[in-house]
Design a protein around this motif. Structure first.
Motif, PDB file in Angstrom:
ATOM      1  N   GLN A 281       0.661  -1.287  -0.286  1.00 35.05           N
ATOM      2  CA  GLN A 281       0.011   0.043  -0.356  1.00 35.05           C
ATOM      3  C   GLN A 281       0.881   1.034   0.161  1.00 35.05           C
ATOM      4  OE1 GLN A 281      -3.718   0.783   0.762  1.00 35.05           O
ATOM      5  NE2 GLN A 281      -2.331   2.759   0.165  1.00 35.05           N
ATOM      6  N   LEU A 282       0.659   2.053  -0.739  1.00 33.76           N
ATOM      7  CA  LEU A 282       1.255   3.581  -0.815  1.00 33.76           C
ATOM      8  C   LEU A 282       0.073   4.960   0.195  1.00 33.76           C
ATOM      9  CD1 LEU A 282       2.184   4.018  -4.110  1.00 33.76           C
ATOM     10  CD2 LEU A 282       3.135   2.909  -2.183  1.00 33.76           C
ATOM     11  N   ALA A 283       1.595   5.319   0.391  1.00 35.44           N
ATOM     12  CA  ALA A 283       0.429   6.625   1.153  1.00 35.44           C
ATOM     13  C   ALA A 283       1.315   7.971   1.273  1.00 35.44           C
ATOM     14  CB  ALA A 283       0.450   6.474   2.741  1.00 35.44           C
ATOM     15  N   LEU A 284       0.032   9.202   1.286  1.00 31.67           N
ATOM     16  CA  LEU A 284       0.851  10.226   1.843  1.00 31.67           C
ATOM     17  C   LEU A 284       0.744  11.081   2.514  1.00 31.67           C
ATOM     18  CD1 LEU A 284       0.665  11.776  -1.897  1.00 31.67           C
ATOM     19  CD2 LEU A 284       2.274  10.809  -1.190  1.00 31.67           C
ATOM     20  N   PRO A 285       1.587  11.961   2.938  1.00 31.23           N
ATOM     21  CA  PRO A 285       0.821  12.593   4.177  1.00 31.23           C
ATOM     22  C   PRO A 285       0.297  13.867   4.286  1.00 31.23           C
ATOM     23  CG  PRO A 285       3.319  13.508   3.845  1.00 31.23           C
ATOM     24  CD  PRO A 285       2.469  12.385   3.004  1.00 31.23           C
ATOM     25  N   TYR A 286      -0.473  13.875   4.720  1.00 27.16           N
ATOM     26  CA  TYR A 286      -2.022  14.907   4.984  1.00 27.16           C
ATOM     27  C   TYR A 286      -1.086  15.979   6.130  1.00 27.16           C
ATOM     28  CZ  TYR A 286      -6.097  17.573   4.705  1.00 27.16           C
ATOM     29  OH  TYR A 286      -6.736  18.855   4.893  1.00 27.16           O
TER      30      TYR A 286
END
Length: 193
Positions: free
Chosen positions: A79-84
């Motif tokens: 799974q990939l994720a980006l910061p918020y």
């Protein structure tokens, strides 16, 4: 960083390093450095085998992790994720990202992010403006990554930086809120804390 008189404060040091990075990004060496650092990052991730990889959207001459994202999805099915990031209260979390499309929103710091559901990466790539071989990081001054790492000590935080951001420990003494990175990778070397 080759200088006899490093800037006295963190903001001055940050500005100095960002200007050096902007100047360097216009050289032929920068493209080769991107390829070399990408190879190093992929080798480390192959050993770590993340289930969820926290990335970042590159800006201001940072290492571009988008090819890493593509490989992570295809080879490790992670799974990939980006910061918020939120400004009030100051907080940063990660959101699921498919890696195929441009981010579909911006966070409260105006950095591209995603509307995906909140997820918790087990490995995060952390961009560094500057760093020491001991794993201390100079970022942009907001403290978002430090807060995230403090709240999630079990997450493997891997710094990515350019060689020109390497600092001596005396130049970048850690502050009380700083959290060391597990590892810092550059185009030519790696340092573990």
């Amino acid at each position: 960083m080759a200088t006899n008189n490093p800037p006295a404060t963190r903001p001055e040091l940050r500005q100095h390093l960002l200007q050096a990075r902007r100047d360097w990004m216009n050289t032929p060496a920068a493209a080769q450095a991107q390829a070399d650092l990408q190879e190093r990052v992929l080798a480390v991730l192959a050993q770590l085998e993340p289930e969820c990889l926290g990335l970042y959207w590159p800006m201001q001459g940072e290492f571009n992790p988008m090819a890493v994202a593509s490989t992570a999805r295809s080879e490790w099915a992670c799974q990939l994720a980006l910061p918020y990031a939120r400004k009030s209260p100051i907080d940063m979390h990660y959101r699921a990202w498919d890696g195929n499309d441009q981010p579909d929103t911006r966070d409260e710091c105006n950095i591209p992010s995603t509307k995906g559901k909140p997820v918790r990466p087990d490995v995060v790539l952390v961009p560094c403006v500057g760093f020491t071989p001991e794993g201390w990081r100079l970022g942009y001054g907001g403290g978002y990554f430090d807060r995230f790492m403090q709240a999630h000590p079990d997450v493997t935080a891997v710094g990515v930086a350019w060689d020109l951001g390497k600092l001596e420990a005396a130049t970048l003494a850690p502050e009380t809120h700083d959290i060391p990175l597990v590892l810092v990778l550059t185009e030519s070397n790696s340092w573990s804390a």
